[in-house]
Design an enzyme around this catalytic site. Structure first.
Site, PDB file in Angstrom:
ATOM      1  CG  HIS A  31       0.199   5.878  -1.136  1.00 51.67           C
ATOM      2  ND1 HIS A  31      -0.892   6.282  -1.876  1.00 51.67           N
ATOM      3  CD2 HIS A  31      -0.300   5.341   0.011  1.00 51.67           C
ATOM      4  CE1 HIS A  31      -2.010   5.985  -1.215  1.00 51.67           C
ATOM      5  NE2 HIS A  31      -1.672   5.409  -0.071  1.00 51.67           N
ATOM      6  CG  HIS A  34      -1.841   1.142   1.318  1.00 50.85           C
ATOM      7  ND1 HIS A  34      -3.179   1.045   0.958  1.00 50.85           N
ATOM      8  CD2 HIS A  34      -1.664   2.427   1.715  1.00 50.85           C
ATOM      9  CE1 HIS A  34      -3.763   2.210   1.130  1.00 50.85           C
ATOM     10  NE2 HIS A  34      -2.864   3.070   1.596  1.00 50.85           N
ATOM     11  CD  GLU A  35       1.685   4.004   3.566  1.00 49.36           C
ATOM     12  OE1 GLU A  35       2.170   4.994   2.974  1.00 49.36           O
ATOM     13  OE2 GLU A  35       0.573   4.030   4.117  1.00 49.36           O
TER      14      GLU A  35
END
Length: 223
Positions: free
Chosen positions: A51, A47-48
């Site tokens: 980004h 997820h990170e």
């Protein structure tokens, strides 16, 4: 040597303590807990990392310069983000959510800015969607149905349902903020700069079943 790693990875010692505590508490179910922890780490790191990678595509190299575009879990560990899933596992919650240390993003560097903010904001949830699909396909196409695959699907759908909530600092708020008038944007900023208020709103939405509704809606859409 110990001091070096303590400075480089300040949360590592706390993670070790949590893991040892979990091993002691769940020594009879160590395999299940290990699969939950592994699925969680893969999900929040993806997820990170997503980004940061998408931000780089739109011109912001902040995450790259700070060494966050890596699969090294020690670079993404956040003590507070680990406490929530640890508690959820402790109480045998069917859904495990939490977070890694947020990837630093300088939104003013994104070009074009609004398009960049939109794609950076949805990148983490898209990564979770891909992982959830991989788990579903592993079951449907290859007949792989074990604890890790099950948790991979559950955790990633949970992360999507959680992050899509339009409350700062969650990803959903970044997307909604793009379409709000300036007066409402100032209210959003006030909420984001007041973490207690933000947490209170999120907990309220979860208490009234908003999270559960979104979670089960996503399940109906993709399964």
């Amino acid at each position: 040597m110990i001091e070096y790693y303590d400075l480089k990875y300040p949360y590592a010692k706390y993670v070790v303590v949590l893991l040892l505590f979990a091993i002691f508490l769940f020594r009879n179910n160590i395999y299940i807990v290990s699969m939950q922890v592994l699925a969680f780490l893969i999900s929040v790191i993806a997820h990170e990392l997503s980004h940061g990678c998408v931000a780089l595509l739109f011109g912001d190299d902040t995450a790259k310069r700070e060494g966050r575009l890596t699969l090294n879990p020690l670079k993404h560990i956040d003590l507070y983000g680990l406490l929530l899933p640890f508690i959820l596992i402790l109480v045998h919650s069917p859904i495990v959510i939490g977070s890694a240390k947020p990837v630093p993003i300088s939104y003013y560097k994104l070009r074009p800015r609004k398009v960049g903010v939109f794609f950076v904001s949805i990148a983490g949830m898209f990564a979770n969607l891909v992982l959830a699909f991989m788990g579903i396909l592993a079951v449907k196409w290859f007949g792989i149905n074990n604890e890790f695959v099950y948790m991979l699907v559950v955790i990633n759908i949970g992360l999507i349902a959680f992050n899509i909530l339009p409350i700062p600092p969650l990803d959903g708020s970044r997307i909604l903020r793009l379409f709000l008038p300036n007066d409402l944007k100032r209210i959003y900023d006030m909420i984001e700069y007041n973490p207690i208020l933000s947490l209170g709103i999120i907990l309220f939405l979860m208490h009234i079943g908003t999270f559960d509704y979104i979670y089960h809606l996503i399940i109906r859409l993709i399964i």
